[in-house]
Design a protein around this motif. Structure first.
Motif, PDB file in Angstrom:
ATOM      1  N   THR A  19      -6.573  -1.827  15.429  1.00  0.00           N
ATOM      2  CA  THR A  19      -6.881  -0.433  15.770  1.00  0.00           C
ATOM      3  C   THR A  19      -8.235  -0.323  16.458  1.00  0.00           C
ATOM      4  OG1 THR A  19      -5.558   0.334  13.899  1.00  0.00           O
ATOM      5  CG2 THR A  19      -7.152   1.883  14.829  1.00  0.00           C
ATOM      6  N   LEU A  20      -9.241  -0.985  15.906  1.00  0.00           N
ATOM      7  CA  LEU A  20     -10.575  -0.919  16.519  1.00  0.00           C
ATOM      8  C   LEU A  20     -10.591  -1.554  17.907  1.00  0.00           C
ATOM      9  CD1 LEU A  20     -12.934  -1.604  13.488  1.00  0.00           C
ATOM     10  CD2 LEU A  20     -12.612   0.533  14.725  1.00  0.00           C
ATOM     11  N   ASN A  22      -8.097  -1.660  20.027  1.00  0.00           N
ATOM     12  CA  ASN A  22      -7.450  -0.715  20.937  1.00  0.00           C
ATOM     13  C   ASN A  22      -8.337   0.482  21.236  1.00  0.00           C
ATOM     14  OD1 ASN A  22      -4.953  -1.878  21.650  1.00  0.00           O
ATOM     15  ND2 ASN A  22      -4.170  -1.447  19.612  1.00  0.00           N
ATOM     16  N   VAL A  23      -9.037   0.993  20.240  1.00  0.00           N
ATOM     17  CA  VAL A  23      -9.934   2.135  20.450  1.00  0.00           C
ATOM     18  C   VAL A  23     -11.083   1.745  21.382  1.00  0.00           C
ATOM     19  CG1 VAL A  23     -11.604   3.648  19.298  1.00  0.00           C
ATOM     20  CG2 VAL A  23      -9.322   3.329  18.319  1.00  0.00           C
ATOM     21  N   TYR A  26      -9.797   1.468  24.858  1.00  0.00           N
ATOM     22  CA  TYR A  26      -9.568   2.794  25.426  1.00  0.00           C
ATOM     23  C   TYR A  26     -10.875   3.377  25.953  1.00  0.00           C
ATOM     24  CZ  TYR A  26      -8.709   7.775  25.742  1.00  0.00           C
ATOM     25  OH  TYR A  26      -8.633   9.064  26.189  1.00  0.00           O
ATOM     26  N   PHE A  27     -11.956   3.277  25.170  1.00  0.00           N
ATOM     27  CA  PHE A  27     -13.228   3.837  25.612  1.00  0.00           C
ATOM     28  C   PHE A  27     -13.853   3.031  26.744  1.00  0.00           C
ATOM     29  CE2 PHE A  27     -13.228   5.990  21.395  1.00  0.00           C
ATOM     30  CZ  PHE A  27     -13.201   7.268  21.901  1.00  0.00           C
TER      31      PHE A  27
END
Length: 157
Positions: A19-20, A22-23, A26-27
């Motif tokens: 999750t981290l 991917n986040v 994304y940023f």
């Protein structure tokens, strides 16, 4: 610790790193319109980063043969990450780095893995483990390198 607790901790680590990664990806790509990503490669690379941490700083947890395989797999993965098309390079990078860094947090509780099927000659004092010549590891390494070279060759044809 029961196998259920180990499975839960493994799943939590896998989901957290994935999750981290991917986040963060994304940023990193937020200014690119129509950017999308899918897959669990960041989480998988997070596991690989964690194993690199263990093989480097917790040498009693991983056997020497397994350490060599971790390093070989890391090198092959890095090559395919950098040369592959449609690969989320930042996702792989963030996953690997996060897995390695989380090793400092979660690695303190790592225990050596006991193999369920131990081979070796039995003596009155218990099993005696016979180390192989490492030939299988070398063959595995050369097969991976051959596939990598063939992949590069066919990609640029």
């Amino acid at each position: 610790m029961s196998s259920r607790q180990r499975s839960g901790r493994f799943a939590a680590f896998y989901l957290l790193v994935g999750t981290l990664a991917n986040v963060l990806t994304y940023f990193t790509k937020i200014n690119e319109p129509f950017y999308g990503q899918a897959g669990a490669s960041g989480a998988i690379l997070g596991l690989l980063g964690f194993y690199v941490y263990l093989s480097r700083f917790k040498r009693t947890v991983i056997m020497a043969d397994d350490t060599r395989l971790v390093y070989i797999f890391t090198a092959v993965t890095a090559v395919f990450t950098l040369l592959g098309s449609n690969v989320a390079v930042f996702g792989h990078l963030y996953g690997f780095v996060l897995g390695f860094l989380f090793g400092f947090v979660f690695g303190n509780r790592a225990v050596p893995f006991t193999r369920p099927f131990q081979t070796g000659r039995r003596t009155s004092g218990g099993p005696v483990f016979v180390s192989g010549s490492g030939q299988l590891g070398r063959i595995f390494f050369y097969v991976i390198i051959a596939f990598a070279v063939l992949g590069l060759f066919f990609r640029y044809l």
